[in-house]
Design a protein around this motif. Structure first.
Motif, PDB file in Angstrom:
ATOM      1  N   ILE A  92       5.495 -25.368 -10.560  1.00  0.00           N
ATOM      2  CA  ILE A  92       5.400 -24.748 -11.884  1.00  0.00           C
ATOM      3  C   ILE A  92       6.663 -23.938 -12.176  1.00  0.00           C
ATOM      4  O   ILE A  92       7.167 -23.930 -13.313  1.00  0.00           O
ATOM      5  N   ARG A  93       7.203 -23.252 -11.144  1.00  0.00           N
ATOM      6  CA  ARG A  93       8.455 -22.512 -11.350  1.00  0.00           C
ATOM      7  C   ARG A  93       9.579 -23.456 -11.762  1.00  0.00           C
ATOM      8  O   ARG A  93      10.414 -23.116 -12.611  1.00  0.00           O
ATOM      9  N   LYS A  94       9.626 -24.618 -11.138  1.00  0.00           N
ATOM     10  CA  LYS A  94      10.643 -25.590 -11.500  1.00  0.00           C
ATOM     11  C   LYS A  94      10.474 -26.037 -12.956  1.00  0.00           C
ATOM     12  O   LYS A  94      11.466 -26.204 -13.687  1.00  0.00           O
ATOM     13  N   GLU A  95       9.217 -26.224 -13.363  1.00  0.00           N
ATOM     14  CA  GLU A  95       8.966 -26.598 -14.761  1.00  0.00           C
ATOM     15  C   GLU A  95       9.410 -25.488 -15.707  1.00  0.00           C
ATOM     16  O   GLU A  95       9.965 -25.757 -16.783  1.00  0.00           O
ATOM     17  N   ILE A  96       9.180 -24.231 -15.290  1.00  0.00           N
ATOM     18  CA  ILE A  96       9.633 -23.097 -16.107  1.00  0.00           C
ATOM     19  C   ILE A  96      11.154 -23.096 -16.203  1.00  0.00           C
ATOM     20  O   ILE A  96      11.725 -22.880 -17.280  1.00  0.00           O
ATOM     21  N   GLU A  97      11.818 -23.349 -15.061  1.00  0.00           N
ATOM     22  CA  GLU A  97      13.281 -23.358 -15.048  1.00  0.00           C
ATOM     23  C   GLU A  97      13.829 -24.498 -15.905  1.00  0.00           C
ATOM     24  O   GLU A  97      14.804 -24.316 -16.648  1.00  0.00           O
TER      25      GLU A  97
ATOM     26  N   SER B  91       1.004 -31.339 -17.264  1.00  0.00           N
ATOM     27  CA  SER B  91       1.385 -30.190 -18.085  1.00  0.00           C
ATOM     28  C   SER B  91       0.739 -30.288 -19.461  1.00  0.00           C
ATOM     29  O   SER B  91       0.748 -31.344 -20.093  1.00  0.00           O
ATOM     30  N   HIS B  92       0.200 -29.142 -19.917  1.00  0.00           N
ATOM     31  CA  HIS B  92      -0.371 -29.022 -21.266  1.00  0.00           C
ATOM     32  C   HIS B  92       0.248 -27.803 -21.961  1.00  0.00           C
ATOM     33  O   HIS B  92      -0.446 -27.015 -22.597  1.00  0.00           O
ATOM     34  N   GLY B  93       1.550 -27.638 -21.827  1.00  0.00           N
ATOM     35  CA  GLY B  93       2.199 -26.464 -22.403  1.00  0.00           C
ATOM     36  C   GLY B  93       2.123 -25.295 -21.445  1.00  0.00           C
ATOM     37  O   GLY B  93       2.659 -25.345 -20.333  1.00  0.00           O
ATOM     38  N   GLU B  94       1.462 -24.226 -21.861  1.00  0.00           N
ATOM     39  CA  GLU B  94       1.307 -23.052 -20.993  1.00  0.00           C
ATOM     40  C   GLU B  94       0.336 -23.313 -19.846  1.00  0.00           C
ATOM     41  O   GLU B  94       0.275 -22.525 -18.903  1.00  0.00           O
ATOM     42  N   TYR B  95      -0.427 -24.376 -19.934  1.00  0.00           N
ATOM     43  CA  TYR B  95      -1.453 -24.672 -18.937  1.00  0.00           C
ATOM     44  C   TYR B  95      -1.071 -25.914 -18.126  1.00  0.00           C
ATOM     45  O   TYR B  95      -0.435 -26.840 -18.629  1.00  0.00           O
ATOM     46  N   PHE B  96      -1.496 -25.911 -16.862  1.00  0.00           N
ATOM     47  CA  PHE B  96      -1.302 -27.055 -15.983  1.00  0.00           C
ATOM     48  C   PHE B  96      -2.639 -27.373 -15.319  1.00  0.00           C
ATOM     49  O   PHE B  96      -3.319 -26.471 -14.807  1.00  0.00           O
ATOM     50  N   THR B  97      -3.049 -28.640 -15.367  1.00  0.00           N
ATOM     51  CA  THR B  97      -4.250 -29.061 -14.640  1.00  0.00           C
ATOM     52  C   THR B  97      -3.818 -29.783 -13.375  1.00  0.00           C
ATOM     53  O   THR B  97      -2.877 -30.591 -13.391  1.00  0.00           O
TER      54      THR B  97
ATOM     55  N   GLY C 129     -15.479 -36.516   5.407  1.00  0.00           N
ATOM     56  CA  GLY C 129     -15.744 -37.869   4.930  1.00  0.00           C
ATOM     57  C   GLY C 129     -16.544 -37.906   3.638  1.00  0.00           C
ATOM     58  O   GLY C 129     -16.945 -38.986   3.187  1.00  0.00           O
ATOM     59  N   ALA C 130     -16.761 -36.734   3.007  1.00  0.00           N
ATOM     60  CA  ALA C 130     -17.500 -36.689   1.737  1.00  0.00           C
ATOM     61  C   ALA C 130     -16.536 -36.930   0.584  1.00  0.00           C
ATOM     62  O   ALA C 130     -15.377 -36.503   0.618  1.00  0.00           O
ATOM     63  N   ASP C 131     -17.019 -37.617  -0.448  1.00  0.00           N
ATOM     64  CA  ASP C 131     -16.194 -37.937  -1.618  1.00  0.00           C
ATOM     65  C   ASP C 131     -16.167 -36.738  -2.561  1.00  0.00           C
ATOM     66  O   ASP C 131     -17.225 -36.268  -3.004  1.00  0.00           O
ATOM     67  N   MET C 132     -14.978 -36.265  -2.857  1.00  0.00           N
ATOM     68  CA  MET C 132     -14.861 -35.095  -3.727  1.00  0.00           C
ATOM     69  C   MET C 132     -13.467 -34.998  -4.317  1.00  0.00           C
ATOM     70  O   MET C 132     -12.521 -35.635  -3.850  1.00  0.00           O
ATOM     71  N   VAL C 133     -13.346 -34.189  -5.369  1.00  0.00           N
ATOM     72  CA  VAL C 133     -12.083 -33.899  -6.051  1.00  0.00           C
ATOM     73  C   VAL C 133     -11.988 -32.395  -6.213  1.00  0.00           C
ATOM     74  O   VAL C 133     -12.965 -31.741  -6.585  1.00  0.00           O
ATOM     75  N   ASN C 134     -10.805 -31.849  -5.913  1.00  0.00           N
ATOM     76  CA  ASN C 134     -10.563 -30.434  -6.185  1.00  0.00           C
ATOM     77  C   ASN C 134      -9.792 -30.334  -7.497  1.00  0.00           C
ATOM     78  O   ASN C 134      -8.713 -30.902  -7.638  1.00  0.00           O
ATOM     79  N   PHE C 135     -10.366 -29.611  -8.445  1.00  0.00           N
ATOM     80  CA  PHE C 135      -9.791 -29.509  -9.789  1.00  0.00           C
ATOM     81  C   PHE C 135      -9.394 -28.069 -10.050  1.00  0.00           C
ATOM     82  O   PHE C 135     -10.192 -27.142  -9.874  1.00  0.00           O
ATOM     83  N   GLN C 136      -8.137 -27.868 -10.462  1.00  0.00           N
ATOM     84  CA  GLN C 136      -7.607 -26.528 -10.705  1.00  0.00           C
ATOM     85  C   GLN C 136      -6.956 -26.458 -12.086  1.00  0.00           C
ATOM     86  O   GLN C 136      -6.466 -27.463 -12.602  1.00  0.00           O
ATOM     87  N   ILE C 137      -6.941 -25.244 -12.649  1.00  0.00           N
ATOM     88  CA  ILE C 137      -6.225 -24.976 -13.901  1.00  0.00           C
ATOM     89  C   ILE C 137      -5.344 -23.756 -13.678  1.00  0.00           C
ATOM     90  O   ILE C 137      -5.826 -22.687 -13.279  1.00  0.00           O
ATOM     91  N   TRP C 138      -4.043 -23.918 -13.921  1.00  0.00           N
ATOM     92  CA  TRP C 138      -3.081 -22.832 -13.799  1.00  0.00           C
ATOM     93  C   TRP C 138      -2.518 -22.508 -15.174  1.00  0.00           C
ATOM     94  O   TRP C 138      -2.422 -23.376 -16.033  1.00  0.00           O
ATOM     95  N   ARG C 139      -2.110 -21.236 -15.333  1.00  0.00           N
ATOM     96  CA  ARG C 139      -1.542 -20.808 -16.608  1.00  0.00           C
ATOM     97  C   ARG C 139      -0.308 -19.957 -16.369  1.00  0.00           C
ATOM     98  O   ARG C 139      -0.282 -19.122 -15.454  1.00  0.00           O
ATOM     99  N   VAL C 140       0.707 -20.170 -17.210  1.00  0.00           N
ATOM    100  CA  VAL C 140       1.900 -19.328 -17.203  1.00  0.00           C
ATOM    101  C   VAL C 140       1.712 -18.282 -18.293  1.00  0.00           C
ATOM    102  O   VAL C 140       1.691 -18.602 -19.480  1.00  0.00           O
TER     103      VAL C 140
END
Length: 492
Positions: free
Chosen positions: A236-241, A427-433, A464-475
């Motif tokens: 994200i810092r690289k994207e900001i730069e 990237s969604h602007g100020e937000y990153f998923t 061995g369980a099927d799963m997804v980790n979903f995160q939302i970050w904001r600048v």
């Protein structure tokens, strides 16, 4: 009089509280969603039970199901409270209609008995023929007509009231039946909770027998999570730069264009001024020549030392002064461009995407079509070891094997990496998923994607369980990078 402000506050507050109460349809929809969530959780639990060894994923699935059942019971209780209120209202309405019907029937019966005793048809004829004149007879006929209409209205009111009463009784019976079904459903859910609580205890006992093995997994998962967090922050810092450099380059380009425009304007002004000065000099020289020619013709002038002298007047005409060229202004030094905030670095199009993303909080689609949250956001106690604290920058969503993973909003793929499984950052602007623990990606860096577009497939965790980790970050302000709770952003 101290109670008056309190009473006023209560009257102001009550309408707003009433407006916030969910409707019967909302409660029914919520109950249906909870039942669907319980069913999907049961399917995932059945898939994890193929391995007879108890796992932490099974414990999370059962806990998620218990949580959903408790929410369902709470929802049912809210529905029952609403139905109880409707039953009371229906009972009161039935009592009111019964009273009205009794009054109407009594009044109608009295009018019938009165007409019978008075032999109404004979009395009416006598009443008409006893009129004093024709106008009086007309008035009496209108009175008799209104009397008959009144009798008919009474009969109609009795009929309508009886129909309303029957309808209200039917509504009341349906409400009682619905309440009975809800009470039965609530009891069934309580029995299921009791049975599943026993399963939870059995799994906990088995898992605690493997404490050393599980503690190693916990430590490894914690290291992986910290590594992933550091990588995401760096990305994200690289994207900001990158955005900052683009903004600076754009600012320099605009400044250079403005400077070139100013130079062109000044050059044009100098050209116009020089042309105007040359025109004036030419006009003055022509005027001087004409004057000299006229004087020579009259014989009153002579040439001396580059001057034309008039004999009669003694005046000396000097040639016009030479106009000095306009000096060019010194170029203003270009001011250094300050590093803008990330938000100010965004283009209007990207800022619009960012604003739309924020406006859809609580309505974003899930990253998988079917699944349940098996790991909550934030710092929390471990479900098996209360003294152990774990931290989750997103939510763990258990799903089917190889389930398609979808983008939750329009955006641009800015990074794909392999960090304990495939990770995709959008990237969604100020937000990153962030979508992690994927088995693979179906998009590439730089791709513009749409909402619900498939970007990869769900992978398996260490058990061995099927799963997804979903995160939302904001600048945020001052380019601070932080996570938000995804559960508050996806549709409930």
């Amino acid at each position: 009089m101290r109670f008056l402000p309190i009473v006023f506050f209560v009257f102001i507050l009550l309408p707003s509280l009433h407006a916030q109460q969910p409707s019967r349809a909302d409660l029914e929809n919520r109950r249906a969603k909870l039942l669907k969530e319980i069913s999907e959780t049961q399917q995932q639990l059945a898939a994890t039970k193929k391995d007879k060894t108890a796992t932490l994923s099974q414990l999370k699935a059962i806990n998620a199901k218990l949580d959903a059942r408790q929410k369902l019971i709470n929802n049912i209780n809210t529905e029952i409270k609403g139905i109880d209120g409707s039953i009371r209202h229906s009972a009161g309405e039935i009592e009111r209609l019964n009273n009205n019907l009794g009054v109407l029937r009594k009044s109608y019966a009295q009018s019938i008995r009165y007409a019978y005793k008075r032999r109404e048809s004979q009395n009416m004829m006598a009443f008409l023929f006893s009129a004093n004149d024709f106008n009086d007879a007309i008035r009496r006929m209108a009175y008799l007509k209104r009397y008959r209409e009144y009798r008919k209205e009474q009969a109609d009111k009795i009929r309508v009231t009886q129909e309303k009463l029957n309808q209200q009784i039917s509504v009341l019976n349906n409400q009682k039946q619905t309440k009975g079904k809800l009470l039965t459903a609530e009891e069934q859910q309580r029995q299921q909770i009791e049975a599943e609580s026993k399963q939870t205890n059995e799994i906990v006992v088995e898992l605690k027998g493997r404490e050393n093995e599980l503690m190693k997994d916990i430590q490894q998962n914690s290291r992986n999570a910290k590594k992933l967090e550091a990588s995401i922050k760096e990305m994200i810092r690289k994207e900001i730069e990158i955005a900052r450099k683009k903004a600076e380059e754009e600012a320099r380009r605009k400044a250079a264009e403005e400077l070139a425009r100013k130079k062109a304007a000044e050059e044009e002004a100098r050209r116009i001024a020089a042309a105007e000065a040359a025109r004036k000099r030419a006009a003055e020289e022509a005027a001087a020549k004409n004057a000299a020619a006229t004087a020579q013709k009259d014989g009153n002038t002579y040439q001396a030392g580059g001057q034309t002298v008039t004999l009669n007047t003694g005046k000396t005409n000097t040639p016009p002064p030479v106009t000095e060229p306009v000096k060019a202004k010194e170029e203003e030094p270009v001011k250094p461009v300050e590093a803008p905030s990330y938000k100010l670095s965004l283009t209007p199009e990207v800022q619009a995407v960012s604003n739309n993303f924020a406006a859809n909080r609580g309505r974003l689609p899930w990253p998988v079509e079917k699944g349940f949250i098996s790991g909550k956001y934030g710092r929390q106690q471990h479900p098996l070891f209360p003294k152990v604290t774990i931290e989750n920058n997103g939510v763990d969503i258990s799903t089917a094997e190889g389930a398609p993973v979808r983008a939750v909003f329009d955006g641009v793929v800015t990074k794909i990496a392999n960090i304990d499984g495939v990770m995709i950052m959008v990237s969604h602007g100020e937000y990153f998923t962030i979508y992690t623990n994927l088995s693979g990606a179906s998009v590439r860096v730089g791709d513009k994607i749409k909402t619900k577009q498939v970007i990869g497939r769900a992978g398996k965790n260490s058990e061995g369980a099927d799963m997804v980790n979903f995160q939302i970050w904001r600048v945020g302000a001052n380019n601070n990078i932080a996570t938000v709770n995804p559960a508050e952003w996806i549709a409930r």
